[in-house]
Design an enzyme around this catalytic site. Structure first.
Site, PDB file in Angstrom:
ATOM      1  N   ASP A  79       0.842  -1.203   0.000  1.00 41.31           N
ATOM      2  CA  ASP A  79       0.000   0.000   0.000  1.00 41.31           C
ATOM      3  C   ASP A  79       0.878   1.254   0.000  1.00 41.31           C
ATOM      4  OD1 ASP A  79       0.871  -0.035   2.612  1.00 41.31           O
ATOM      5  OD2 ASP A  79      -1.113   0.205   3.520  1.00 41.31           O
ATOM      6  N   SER A  80       2.216   1.067  -0.005  1.00 40.56           N
ATOM      7  CA  SER A  80       3.137   2.172  -0.284  1.00 40.56           C
ATOM      8  C   SER A  80       2.798   2.774  -1.651  1.00 40.56           C
ATOM      9  CB  SER A  80       4.593   1.692  -0.249  1.00 40.56           C
ATOM     10  OG  SER A  80       4.746   0.508  -1.012  1.00 40.56           O
ATOM     11  N   ASP A 124      -1.216  -6.276  -0.393  1.00 38.49           N
ATOM     12  CA  ASP A 124      -1.275  -5.589   0.901  1.00 38.49           C
ATOM     13  C   ASP A 124      -2.702  -5.139   1.185  1.00 38.49           C
ATOM     14  OD1 ASP A 124       0.115  -4.783   3.110  1.00 38.49           O
ATOM     15  OD2 ASP A 124       1.111  -3.078   2.140  1.00 38.49           O
ATOM     16  N   GLU A 127       9.460  -4.118  10.370  1.00 37.83           N
ATOM     17  CA  GLU A 127       9.866  -2.827   9.785  1.00 37.83           C
ATOM     18  C   GLU A 127      10.403  -1.873  10.847  1.00 37.83           C
ATOM     19  OE1 GLU A 127       7.023  -0.983   7.152  1.00 37.83           O
ATOM     20  OE2 GLU A 127       8.222   0.850   6.993  1.00 37.83           O
ATOM     21  N   GLU A 158      -1.242  -5.436   8.660  1.00 36.52           N
ATOM     22  CA  GLU A 158      -0.422  -4.869   9.721  1.00 36.52           C
ATOM     23  C   GLU A 158      -1.045  -5.113  11.098  1.00 36.52           C
ATOM     24  OE1 GLU A 158       0.171  -0.698   8.910  1.00 36.52           O
ATOM     25  OE2 GLU A 158       0.999  -1.084   6.909  1.00 36.52           O
ATOM     26  N   LYS A 195      -1.072  -9.486   2.946  1.00 40.60           N
ATOM     27  CA  LYS A 195      -0.319  -9.002   4.109  1.00 40.60           C
ATOM     28  C   LYS A 195      -1.196  -8.019   4.856  1.00 40.60           C
ATOM     29  CE  LYS A 195       3.124  -5.790   3.857  1.00 40.60           C
ATOM     30  NZ  LYS A 195       2.576  -4.734   4.743  1.00 40.60           N
TER      31      LYS A 195
HETATM   32  O1  KIV Z   1       3.523  -1.114   1.602  1.00 41.09           O
HETATM   33  C1  KIV Z   1       4.679  -1.540   1.561  1.00 41.09           C
HETATM   34  O2  KIV Z   1       5.424  -1.328   0.601  1.00 41.09           O
HETATM   35  C2  KIV Z   1       5.165  -2.292   2.714  1.00 41.09           C
HETATM   36  C3  KIV Z   1       6.627  -2.544   2.810  1.00 41.09           C
HETATM   37  C4  KIV Z   1       7.286  -1.333   3.329  1.00 41.09           C
HETATM   38  C5  KIV Z   1       6.936  -3.736   3.616  1.00 41.09           C
HETATM   39  O3  KIV Z   1       4.392  -2.638   3.554  1.00 41.09           O
END
Ligand code: KIV
Length: 295
Positions: free
Chosen positions: A52-53, A91, A190, A123, A121
C-alpha cells in the site's frame, strides 16, 4: 525441499519456509505495475509485494491511509499479469480488515479471487490475530507486519523506529509469536533495532522479512521506488538507492522536448512511407476533384 537459485518454478509459501530452514535469504521487492513485475520476475526475486506504499510512491498521497481496496486490486491485477514465477503478496489497505473478522476474510479473498495474488499481508499484532486465524482457515495465506506499521502513523506519532525499549521489544516478540500461532506463514519486521529483529527471527519458525530491521532477518524487502531513485519526497535511513531513475527520466523528457522543438524528431525512421505512384494518384485525384463528395 531445497530450492536451487534461478529455478523457474513458482515460488510458494513452502519455498519460503524451505529457504528459512536452509538459511537461504529470501528476497522481496514491491511492484505496482506490469513492466516492473515482469522485470522482477525475470530478475529471480522470490516475492513481490504489491504494497500500500502505492499510495505514497505512485499515487502521490501523504501517507498510506487513503489507499482503497479498489486501488489495491487494480494494481495487483496489473502485477499478476506480468508474473509467472514470483510469490505474489497483496497488501490489505487501511480499514479493509480492522472493522470485523468477516469483512477481513471477505476482502482478503478478493485479492486471490479477483487479482491473482497468492497471499495477503496485513499490519498489526494481537489485535488482528482473530482475523488472521479466520483468513488462514478460509485457505488464504497471511503475511504479518510488525514494528513500524505505516497505517498506524497517527497512533505512532510519525513514521519512526519502533521497539527501542526492552518493554516494547518484549511486546513485539510476543506479538510475533501470536502471529505465528494465528497461522501467518511469514512476518515483515519494519524499522526496529537489528538485535531485536535477530532475536525474533531466531524465536520464530516462520520466516521474517526485514525492512530497516538489519541483516539477521530471514529475508529483505525494499520499496522498489526507493531502490530505483524514483521517489525523493521521503527517504528512510534504511533505504539503499541502486539507481537514480528520477534524474534519468527527467533527462530523457528534456531530450524529447529539445528534439521536437528543433525538428530532430520525428525523423524518417519514425515515419510511415507511401509508394510514389499512390501519392501521385492521390494528388491527381485531388486536382480533378474540386468539390468534395457529399455523403
Ligand atoms: O507497503 C509496503 O510497501 C510495505 C513494505 C514497506 C513492507 O508494507
Amino acid at each position: 525441499m531445497h530450492v536451487p537459485p534461478n529455478s523457474r518454478e513458482k515460488v510458494t509459501i513452502n519455498t519460503l519456509q524451505a529457504k528459512k530452514e536452509h538459511r537461504e535469504v529470501i528476497t522481496m521487492l514491491t511492484a505496482y505495475d506490469y513492466p516492473t513485475a515482469q522485470a522482477l520476475d525475470r530478475a529471480d526475486v522470490d516475492a513481490i509485494l504489491v504494497g500500500d506504499s502505492l499510495g505514497m510512491v505512485v499515487l502521490g498521497y501523504r501517507n498510506t491511509l487513503s489507499v482503497t481496496m479498489e486501488d489495491m486490486l487494480h494494481h495487483c491485477k496489473a502485477v499478476s499479469r506480468g508474473v509467472r514465477r514470483c510469490h505474489l503478496v497483496g497488501d490489505m489497505p487501511f480499514m479493509s480488515y480492522q472493522v470485523s473478522t468477516p469483512e477481513a476474510v471477505r476482502n482478503a479473498g478478493r485479492f486471490l479471487q479477483e487479482a491473482g495474488m497468492d497471499a495477503v499481508k496485513l499490519e498489526g499484532g494481537r489485535e488482528v490475530a482473530a482475523s488472521i486465524e479466520a483468513t488462514v482457515t478460509a485457505g488464504i495465506p497471511v503475511m504479518g507486519h510488525l514494528g513500524l506499521t505505516p497505517q498506524s502513523v497517527h497512533k505512532l506519532g510519525g513514521l519512526k523506529v519502533q521497539a527501542t525499549s526492552a518493554e516494547a521489544a518484549r511486546r513485539l516478540l510476543e506479538d510475533a509469536l501470536i502471529l505465528e500461532r494465528a497461522g501467518c506463514y511469514a512476518v515483515v519486521l519494519e524499522a526496529i533495532p537489528e538485535r531485536v529483529a535477530e532475536l525474533i527471527s531466531k524465536r520464530l519458525n516462520i520466516p521474517t522479512i526485514g525492512i530497516g530491521a538489519g541483516a539477521h532477518c530471514d529475508g529483505q524487502v525494499l520499496v522498489t521506488h526507493d531502490l530505483l531513485g524514483l521517489f525523493d519526497r521521503f527517504t528512510p535511513k534504511f533505504a539503499k538507492q541502486y539507481a537514480n531513475l528520477q534524474s534519468q527520466m527527467m533527462q530523457a523528457f528534456r531530450d524529447y522536448v529539445a528534439d521536437v522543438t528543433s525538428h530532430r524528431f520525428p525523423s524518417a525512421e519514425h515515419c510511415y512511407p507511401i509508394r510514389e505512384e499512390e501519392l501521385r494518384a492521390l494528388l491527381e485525384s485531388l486536382e480533378e476533384q474540386t468539390v468534395p463528395p457529399t455523403a
